[in-house]
Every structure is written in structure tokens, then in C-alpha cells.
Write a protein that holds these residues in place. Structure first.
Motif, PDB file in Angstrom:
ATOM      1  N   LYS A 105     -18.454   4.378 -46.573  1.00 15.56           N
ATOM      2  CA  LYS A 105     -18.951   4.295 -45.200  1.00 15.56           C
ATOM      3  C   LYS A 105     -20.315   4.961 -45.054  1.00 15.56           C
ATOM      4  O   LYS A 105     -21.167   4.493 -44.282  1.00 15.56           O
ATOM      5  CB  LYS A 105     -17.941   4.932 -44.253  1.00 15.56           C
ATOM      6  CG  LYS A 105     -16.644   4.146 -44.123  1.00 15.56           C
ATOM      7  CD  LYS A 105     -15.675   4.857 -43.197  1.00 15.56           C
ATOM      8  CE  LYS A 105     -14.419   4.050 -42.965  1.00 15.56           C
ATOM      9  NZ  LYS A 105     -13.496   4.718 -42.018  1.00 15.56           N
ATOM     10  N   LYS A 113     -22.937   2.649 -46.579  1.00 13.46           N
ATOM     11  CA  LYS A 113     -23.184   1.517 -45.696  1.00 13.46           C
ATOM     12  C   LYS A 113     -24.165   1.884 -44.588  1.00 13.46           C
ATOM     13  O   LYS A 113     -24.904   1.028 -44.079  1.00 13.46           O
ATOM     14  CB  LYS A 113     -21.869   1.035 -45.076  1.00 13.46           C
ATOM     15  CG  LYS A 113     -20.985   0.192 -45.984  1.00 13.46           C
ATOM     16  CD  LYS A 113     -19.664  -0.121 -45.297  1.00 13.46           C
ATOM     17  CE  LYS A 113     -18.811  -1.071 -46.093  1.00 13.46           C
ATOM     18  NZ  LYS A 113     -19.236  -2.475 -45.990  1.00 13.46           N
ATOM     19  N   TYR A 148     -16.358  -2.330 -52.725  1.00 10.14           N
ATOM     20  CA  TYR A 148     -17.736  -2.024 -52.327  1.00 10.14           C
ATOM     21  C   TYR A 148     -18.605  -1.784 -53.564  1.00 10.14           C
ATOM     22  O   TYR A 148     -19.753  -2.256 -53.634  1.00 10.14           O
ATOM     23  CB  TYR A 148     -17.759  -0.790 -51.427  1.00 10.14           C
ATOM     24  CG  TYR A 148     -19.162  -0.343 -51.086  1.00 10.14           C
ATOM     25  CD1 TYR A 148     -19.864  -0.924 -50.033  1.00 10.14           C
ATOM     26  CD2 TYR A 148     -19.797   0.640 -51.838  1.00 10.14           C
ATOM     27  CE1 TYR A 148     -21.158  -0.531 -49.742  1.00 10.14           C
ATOM     28  CE2 TYR A 148     -21.093   1.031 -51.557  1.00 10.14           C
ATOM     29  CZ  TYR A 148     -21.773   0.451 -50.502  1.00 10.14           C
ATOM     30  OH  TYR A 148     -23.058   0.841 -50.223  1.00 10.14           O
ATOM     31  N   THR A 195     -21.975  -4.061 -54.473  1.00 14.57           N
ATOM     32  CA  THR A 195     -23.306  -3.460 -54.468  1.00 14.57           C
ATOM     33  C   THR A 195     -23.846  -3.201 -55.868  1.00 14.57           C
ATOM     34  O   THR A 195     -24.903  -2.595 -56.027  1.00 14.57           O
ATOM     35  CB  THR A 195     -23.289  -2.139 -53.679  1.00 14.57           C
ATOM     36  OG1 THR A 195     -22.271  -1.276 -54.211  1.00 14.57           O
ATOM     37  CG2 THR A 195     -23.010  -2.401 -52.205  1.00 14.57           C
ATOM     38  N   GLU A 250     -13.142  -5.419 -46.964  1.00 10.86           N
ATOM     39  CA  GLU A 250     -14.185  -5.292 -47.982  1.00 10.86           C
ATOM     40  C   GLU A 250     -13.972  -6.307 -49.090  1.00 10.86           C
ATOM     41  O   GLU A 250     -14.931  -6.901 -49.603  1.00 10.86           O
ATOM     42  CB  GLU A 250     -14.178  -3.866 -48.545  1.00 10.86           C
ATOM     43  CG  GLU A 250     -15.429  -3.483 -49.281  1.00 10.86           C
ATOM     44  CD  GLU A 250     -16.662  -3.394 -48.386  1.00 10.86           C
ATOM     45  OE1 GLU A 250     -17.779  -3.617 -48.919  1.00 10.86           O
ATOM     46  OE2 GLU A 250     -16.540  -3.096 -47.178  1.00 10.86           O
TER      47      GLU A 250
END
Length: 381
Positions: A243, A246, A306, A310, A375
Motif C-alpha cells: 500500500k 502504491k 503486487y 511491478t 491485486e
């Protein structure tokens, strides 16, 4: 119940295990080993809707604004962003309005648990901007940054705090264009990671985290004499890093460390994933209360998905880890009506709230599952 309450003895453990009576007689499924193939986006969304709808349908009272329930609303709003389902936004909005977008402990609180509700308030603000939604969370964090002992950085003494409070600092700093929020965030984080208890709660050798300084080397160990490295504690750490990343721009000076730390955690937990897709409650001792557990597993799916998206870890290696975990969760923990089982309830270690059963659930566990699926859906077709 105080989430840091020490549960000791068989009687206390039995008393702490809350199993819904209607679920107690239900038999858990015995599925085959989960597939490493990611389901379709539509299949993932379908399960998310089923779980979210079951929770909302059985909780006409949306509950308090403490850390546990706030985690549920963080997950629900992630599913809202994924699906655009108006009922989810309405339910979350009514919850926040019931609490006047306030914090437990008021704006003077420094406690990370009390700041967790601010994540959902920030979500609601981004969907429907209105200044009063951020009044309490901004006033509280601003006090810590500028006026209330700004040099004090030992507030986050347990690793769960990273999930509860890192993201609001990161998001407010970006929203207000004020990098002092990010500097304060890092000072608090640095103390937890490298100072708390002497060496800090982070074990650089393994990439994992101790829940608090009672579990550092020389402290509490498992019945088998091995370290206690709590699954959900590490899950909270993973969620907090996701989080925060992000929210922060890539140019923020601590982003590289946050990215590296999350990648190390994801890599470490992949090595100890169970054949059923789950993770043990004690990552360092598979014989310590073995069995499936949903909340820690869900947060590891969230962090791994995530990290794959990424480029922090290799897709070919780690997407199957997340897929096995998700498929295991759906096959083993999700009841036909959407009830989510095998959630270890409130506690601070593997022994807390045992036994963990097919009928054990909790708001924060549902929230973690909703975050994980949201996600993962971004990686699916």
C-alpha cells in the motif's frame, strides 16, 4: 479483546477460539493440490463478489472503526474499484459516516491501530472528494509530524503497525505535496525495522520479520525450540509495503528500500509455501500448530501479486506461488455461500485464537482476502 493479550494455557486457548455455531458441524473440503495456473479474471471477480456479498449480507451493522474492521473496508473498497459495484461503496460510505470519519482515541492518538481507519477514509475521499473525510486522520498524522513530539519514533513497536499506519502517511504526503510525512514515515519504519529491541524486528538473513521484540533471538520459541515467525505478522508487513509503494512516487528517496524489502519477503515466504497453497501460522516451524490459515496466506498473495505486477520478482517463478495460494484458498477456505473460513482470529502469535477451523472467520481476514483477489485479478485475463 486486546490484540496483544497473551493467551496462555489450554483453557485460555479453548476459550479464545470462536467458531460460529452454524458452521461448527460443517466439514471442510479435501481438494487436490492446487493448480499453479491463474484462474480467469472473471473467475477471481466472481469469488470476490461471493465473499464480499456474504459478509455484507450477514452484517447489517457495519461495525466499529477499529483496526480489524477497517481492514475489511480497505479490502471492500479495493473490490469496489475493481468492479464498480455501487452496493460496496454505499456500505463503506455509511460505515464511515456512522463514525463521522473519526478515529479511535481522537486526533491526539499516536497508535497505529487507530490510524488504520484512515486508509478507508482516504479511499472514500479519492472516490468522492470532500474535505471533512480527512479532517481527523490528517490532524492526527500532522501532529506526529510537526507538533506532538516530532522526534519520537518508537510508536510502531510491533510489525502489524506497518500495515496500519505506513499507508496513511504515504498517501497524505502525496495528497498534500508535503514530503515531511514521508520522512516521518521512514523514521518510524526505521525504528521498527532496525532499532526496536536492539537489532530491530527485521531479520536481514531471512527477509522475514519478528512480530515484536519478545520473539527476537533469545526470547519466545516454539514448543519444538524453533523461532516463532508469525505468518500474519509478516502478512501485515507485506500489506503495508504494498500500500505504501502504491502511494509513493518512484522518485521518493526510500522507495528503493521498500521495494527491496518487499521483494525479500516475497522470496522468503515462497520457500516455505505448503503443498496445499497455504502458509503455516509459524513460518519457521511447520510442526507448530500445522494447518491451513487464511489471513496470513491472503496477505502473501497480495504481496506476491503486487511484486509480480511491478517487476520486483520474476513472473514465471512467483505468479505460480500466488496462483497456488489463491486456488488453495478458494478450494479450502471459501464456503459455497461465500463464508470465508480458516481465519486465525485476533492474537499476536501462532497459539492465539486456536483452533483455526473451517468455521473460523474475522473481518480483517475477509479484508485481506479481498485485497489479495483484487491485486491478483489485475494479472489475469
Amino acid at each position: 479483546m486486546d490484540r496483544r493479550h497473551l493467551l496462555a494455557g489450554g483453557a485460555a486457548l479453548a476459550a479464545s477460539a470462536t467458531v460460529l455455531p452454524a458452521r461448527a458441524a460443517s466439514a471442510a473440503p479435501t481438494p487436490a493440490a492446487p493448480s499453479p495456473q491463474l484462474p480467469s479474471r472473471a473467475a477471481i471477480v466472481g469469488v470476490l463478489r461471493r465473499v464480499a456479498d456474504q459478509w455484507i449480507g450477514t452484517h447489517g451493522n457495519s461495525g466499529d472503526n477499529g483496526w480489524a474492521n477497517a481492514t475489511f473496508f480497505s479490502g471492500l473498497l479495493a473490490v469496489y474499484r475493481l468492479t464498480g459495484e455501487a452496493a460496496y461503496l454505499t456500505y463503506a460510505r455509511r460505515w464511515a459516516e456512522k463514525h463521522a470519519y473519526g478515529l479511535n482515541g481522537g486526533v491526539n492518538t499516536r497508535h497505529a491501530d487507530n490510524h488504520n481507519a484512515g486508509q478507508a477514509y482516504l479511499d472514500l475521499y479519492e472516490i468522492e472528494p470532500s474535505a471533512q473525510k480527512l479532517t481527523a486522520i490528517e490532524a492526527s498524522l500532522r501532529r506526529m509530524v510537526y507538533t506532538d513530539q516530532p522526534a519520537k519514533n518508537d510508536d510502531w513497536w510491533w510489525d502489524d503497525a506497518l500495515h496500519m499506519a505506513m499507508p496513511p502517511f504515504a498517501r497524505l504526503g502525496r495528497l498534500r505535496g508535503d514530503t515531511q510525512y514521508w520522512e516521518k514515515l521512514y523514521s518510524l519504519y526505521q525504528h521498527t525495522k532496525r532499532v526496536r529491541g536492539g537489532p530491530g524486528l527485521y531479520d536481514a538473513a531471512t527477509g522475514l520479520w519478528y512480530r515484536d521484540d519478545r520473539f527476537l533471538p533469545g526470547g519466545i520459541v516454539s514448543p519444538g525450540g524453533r523461532p516463532v515467525v508469525w505468518s500474519r505478522g509478516n502478512g501485515w508487513v507485506a500489506g503495508g509495503h504494498v500500500k505504501t509503494l502504491k502511494a509513493l512516487p518512484a522518485s521518493e528517496r526510500h522507495v528503493a528500500e521498500y521495494r527491496s524489502t518487499l521483494a525479500q519477503l516475497v522470496t522468503a515466504v515462497a520457500k516455505v509455501q505448503r503443498t496445499d497453497g497455504f502458509w503455516n501460522v509459524n513460518l519457521a516451524d511447520p510442526a507448530h500448530l500445522p494447518g491451513p490459515e487464511t489471513s496470513g496466506t491472503s496477505f502473501f498473495v497480495y504481496g506476491t501479486a503486487y511484486a509480480v505486477a511491478t517487476g520486483l520478482v520474476a513472473r514465471a517463478t512467483y505468479l505460480p506461488v500466488a496462483a497456488r495460494a489463491w486456488n488453495g484458498l478458494v478450494a479450502t477456505a471459501v464456503h459455497p455461500d461465500g463464508f470465508l473460513g480458516y481465519v486465525q482470529k485476533v492474537g499476536d502469535r501462532p497459539e492465539s485464537s486456536q483452533p483455526v477451523t473451517y468455521g473460523s472467520t474475522a473481518d480483517f481476514g475477509v479484508g485481506a482476502f479481498l485485497l489479495a483477489g483484487s491485486e491478483l485479478a489485475a494479472l489475469a485475463t
